[in-house]
Motif scaffolding. Structure first.
Motif, mmCIF file in Angstrom:
data_model
loop_
_atom_site.group_PDB
_atom_site.id
_atom_site.type_symbol
_atom_site.label_atom_id
_atom_site.label_comp_id
_atom_site.label_asym_id
_atom_site.label_seq_id
_atom_site.Cartn_x
_atom_site.Cartn_y
_atom_site.Cartn_z
ATOM 1 N N LEU A 22 48.983 25.577 41.566
ATOM 2 C CA LEU A 22 49.976 26.577 41.166
ATOM 3 C C LEU A 22 49.400 27.953 40.827
ATOM 4 O O LEU A 22 49.893 28.953 41.347
ATOM 5 N N PRO A 23 48.374 28.051 39.967
ATOM 6 C CA PRO A 23 47.904 29.396 39.608
ATOM 7 C C PRO A 23 47.552 30.230 40.819
ATOM 8 O O PRO A 23 47.865 31.411 40.882
ATOM 9 N N PHE A 24 46.931 29.588 41.822
ATOM 10 C CA PHE A 24 46.580 30.369 43.004
ATOM 11 C C PHE A 24 47.822 30.785 43.773
ATOM 12 O O PHE A 24 47.921 31.905 44.274
ATOM 13 N N VAL A 26 50.622 31.443 42.554
ATOM 14 C CA VAL A 26 51.360 32.473 41.833
ATOM 15 C C VAL A 26 50.729 33.855 42.006
ATOM 16 O O VAL A 26 51.439 34.859 42.037
ATOM 17 N N ILE A 27 49.385 33.919 42.149
ATOM 18 C CA ILE A 27 48.814 35.261 42.271
ATOM 19 C C ILE A 27 49.104 35.895 43.624
ATOM 20 O O ILE A 27 48.982 37.099 43.769
ATOM 21 N N LEU A 38 50.552 44.381 36.825
ATOM 22 C CA LEU A 38 50.523 42.977 37.238
ATOM 23 C C LEU A 38 51.822 42.289 36.869
ATOM 24 O O LEU A 38 52.088 42.034 35.691
ATOM 25 N N LEU A 40 55.452 39.928 38.849
ATOM 26 C CA LEU A 40 56.072 39.482 40.091
ATOM 27 C C LEU A 40 56.800 40.657 40.728
ATOM 28 O O LEU A 40 57.212 41.579 40.028
ATOM 29 N N LEU A 229 43.219 45.765 33.771
ATOM 30 C CA LEU A 229 43.809 44.706 34.588
ATOM 31 C C LEU A 229 44.806 45.330 35.546
ATOM 32 O O LEU A 229 45.969 45.499 35.215
ATOM 33 N N VAL A 233 43.059 43.733 41.211
ATOM 34 C CA VAL A 233 42.273 42.547 40.885
ATOM 35 C C VAL A 233 42.938 41.306 41.467
ATOM 36 O O VAL A 233 42.269 40.412 41.994
ATOM 37 N N ALA A 234 44.285 41.271 41.398
ATOM 38 C CA ALA A 234 44.996 40.124 41.982
ATOM 39 C C ALA A 234 44.776 40.077 43.492
ATOM 40 O O ALA A 234 44.609 39.007 44.074
ATOM 41 N N ALA A 237 41.423 38.655 44.129
ATOM 42 C CA ALA A 237 41.446 37.218 43.861
ATOM 43 C C ALA A 237 42.066 36.476 45.046
ATOM 44 O O ALA A 237 41.564 35.432 45.474
ATOM 45 N N PHE B 113 41.344 33.804 36.045
ATOM 46 C CA PHE B 113 42.154 35.012 36.095
ATOM 47 C C PHE B 113 43.618 34.653 36.361
ATOM 48 O O PHE B 113 44.531 35.132 35.681
ATOM 49 N N LEU B 118 49.274 33.552 34.169
ATOM 50 C CA LEU B 118 50.351 32.600 33.865
ATOM 51 C C LEU B 118 50.603 32.505 32.372
ATOM 52 O O LEU B 118 51.737 32.440 31.919
#
Lengths: 267, 280
Positions: A22-24, A26-27, A38, A40, A229, A233-234, A237, B113, B118
């Motif tokens: 999930l975290p990946f 979401v980015i 940063l 949505l 931030l 950076v997103a 990533a 990160f 989240l």
């Protein structure tokens, strides 16, 4: 087969695997946000932050630097790790055991301790903030990955092949070149990919043995996490993630299926 | 036998790697160990701080309980995944394995990160919670131990699943069928047959996860936000801000010795070779 797992357990397992990924996931939309910070996307998807990223030469330079370092480090570790795995395959068990313990040491020692050790010795050797220094450190840290992948491929090889080759008059060099290396090539390929990914992602040691002007991609990302931030950076990533996915897919297609082997051979 | 092995040309093959690691890796490590007893003066003065310095003890305490909690949660959740993988069909198994390996190889920095995005106060999880009306104020997930443990478990789960999967696959499915055939319900068969047989694998996974947790640096730094100081972070502070090499190397050496000691004990009682590499 003893039948499927009871459905609550299976649902829980899939839920957990979903959370892992999930975290990946979401980015990706976050990197495509149309806002300046940063979050949505609000109204539409936008590539503006990718454009800003590519316009900023510092990121491009850092990417090239990481690429050079990872390629050189992977090349060195593939050469040394593969030869070492071959040697261990045929050495007396006691010697092989000692060699294996030494070669796998970089996997086990906590990164902060390696960083201190490299910093101290690299300063004495004037290797701080040099390509040579960073490549050498990364190559050493990547050797275990190659060693494990090639050893695993070798463990499925019939040792009599080597005897047959030498019995037919082949020298050790010829045996390696014509018989053994072609047979374990998928293992070498997997090891090379893992070594590349490990060297590309290395952060802590790089933080210690470099100063200004030697920013790798992970180091740039780390610094911007501390200061600003931004959505760039997103984007970085996401790009690192896509590179990893591509390499892993290549490993699934061309590499030794070490996972299945690990499952099949519990020796 | 050893005399012949010493002359073996195969020894030449291991030589380059052994030389490089010996000179450029092992020697620097030993110098760190040496510094810990020689800087600023010869003796075990630095190590005495372990017993007397309250800050160090607090940091060590935090490290231990965060790592212990991480280990329990990781291995528990990893067991569920590994169990399902072992009993899954081929396609389902490969799909799960790909997800696990992907997370395993994805940069820890990228994952931490993403976790931060989240979990932070205006992060997605809190936005969801606020929008659904479950909470009035954002829940503080980061800059505290909660965030660090969530992040560490997330990073560690693949590391637990892979050895657990290998261990659970080794359990003969006929044993479970026999237990069922003899009248055991599924739960009883699991509790009396499968579970006891999976305990060695569980112990291995625990040792592995605990050892790697001790060395964690990136995740606690990003998700702890300086509020949860673990041993690795503290060593970096000593190095960067106070330049106390004696103290930094003493803590590093203690950490290293703890890790090696645990690994040594584990390999005595458990078959760790299955993890360190499928050796011939």
């Amino acid at each position: 087969m003893i039948g499927r797992t009871a459905w609550p357990v299976r649902a829980l397992a899939w839920g957990l695997v979903g959370l892992l990924v999930l975290p990946f996931l979401v980015i990706v939309p976050i990197s495509l946000t149309d806002r300046a910070y940063l979050s949505l996307p609000d109204h539409a998807l936008s590539l503006q932050h990718y454009r800003a990223l590519f316009a900023d030469t510092r990121w491009g330079e850092a990417f090239l630097r990481s690429l050079i370092i990872a390629l050189c480090a992977a090349a060195i570790s593939v050469l040394l790790g593969t030869l070492c795995a071959f040697g261990c395959w045929r050495l007396a068990p006691r010697t092989a055991h000692a060699v294996r313990a030494l070669v796998l040491l970089p996997l086990i020692v906590p990164a902060i301790i390696q960083a201190l050790a490299f910093y101290r010795t690299w300063s004495d050797l004037h290797l701080i903030n040099t390509y040579t220094g960073v490549i050498l450190a990364n190559a050493i840290l990547a050797i275990p990955f190659v060693f494990i992948a090639v050893s695993s491929a070798l463990s499925h090889l019939d040792p009599r092949l080597e005897l047959a080759a030498s019995g037919l008059g082949a020298s050790l060099g010829q045996t390696l070149r014509w018989v053994l290396i072609p047979l374990v090539l998928p293992g070498v390929f997997s090891g090379a990919l893992f070594a590349f990914v490990a060297a590309f992602d290395e952060l802590i040691v790089v933080l210690f043995i470099t100063t200004r002007g030697m920013d790798t991609l992970p180091k740039m990302m780390w610094i911007s996490l501390d200061y600003d931030l931004t959505p760039e950076v997103a984007c970085i990533a996401v790009l690192i993630g896509l590179l990893t996915i591509a390499l892993l897919l290549a490993e699934f297609v061309f590499g030794a299926d070490t996972k299945r082997q690990a499952g099949n051979s519990p020796h | 036998m050893t005399a012949r092995a010493r002359l073996s040309p195969w020894l030449l093959l291991v030589l380059p790697a052994v030389a490089l690691i010996g000179v450029m890796y092992l020697t620097p490590l030993l110098r760190v160990l040496w510094l810990s007893v020689s800087e600023p003066s010869l003796g075990f003065g630095n190590y005495r701080l372990l017993l007397t310095n309250a800050t160090i003890q607090r940091v060590a305490g935090t490290t231990l309980w965060v790592c212990a909690l991480t280990t329990i949660l990781t291995v528990g959740l990893g067991y569920v995944i590994a169990y399902t993988m072992v009993h899954a069909g081929r396609v389902e198994m490969r799909l799960m394995l790909f997800c696990i390996l992907l997370t395993f190889w994805l940069s820890v920095l990228v994952r931490s990160f993403a976790m931060l995005l989240l979990l932070r106060n205006d992060g997605l999880v809190n936005q969801l919670l606020l929008a659904s009306g479950l909470v009035d104020h954002p829940i503080q997930f980061v800059r505290n131990a909660t965030g660090v443990v969530i992040g560490m478990v997330h990073v560690m789960i693949p590391l637990a699943v892979l050895p657990l999967y290998a261990a659970l696959r080794g359990i003969d499915p006929a044993l479970m069928r026999a237990a069922r055939g003899l009248g055991c319900g599924p739960l009883r068969a699991f509790a009396y047959v499968f579970w006891p047989l999976s305990r060695p694998g569980l112990a291995q996974a625990c040792v592995l996860v605990f050892i790697f947790s001790l060395g964690f640096f990136v995740t606690p730094a990003i998700l702890g936000g300086g509020k949860v100081v673990m041993m690795t972070e503290y060593i970096r502070l000593q190095f960067e801000q106070t330049l106390r090499w004696g103290l930094a190397t003493m803590l590093a050496s203690s950490l290293l010795l703890a890790v090696l000691l645990m690994l040594g004990l584990a390999s005595r009682f458990l078959n760790m070779r299955r993890i360190t590499g499928p050796a011939a």
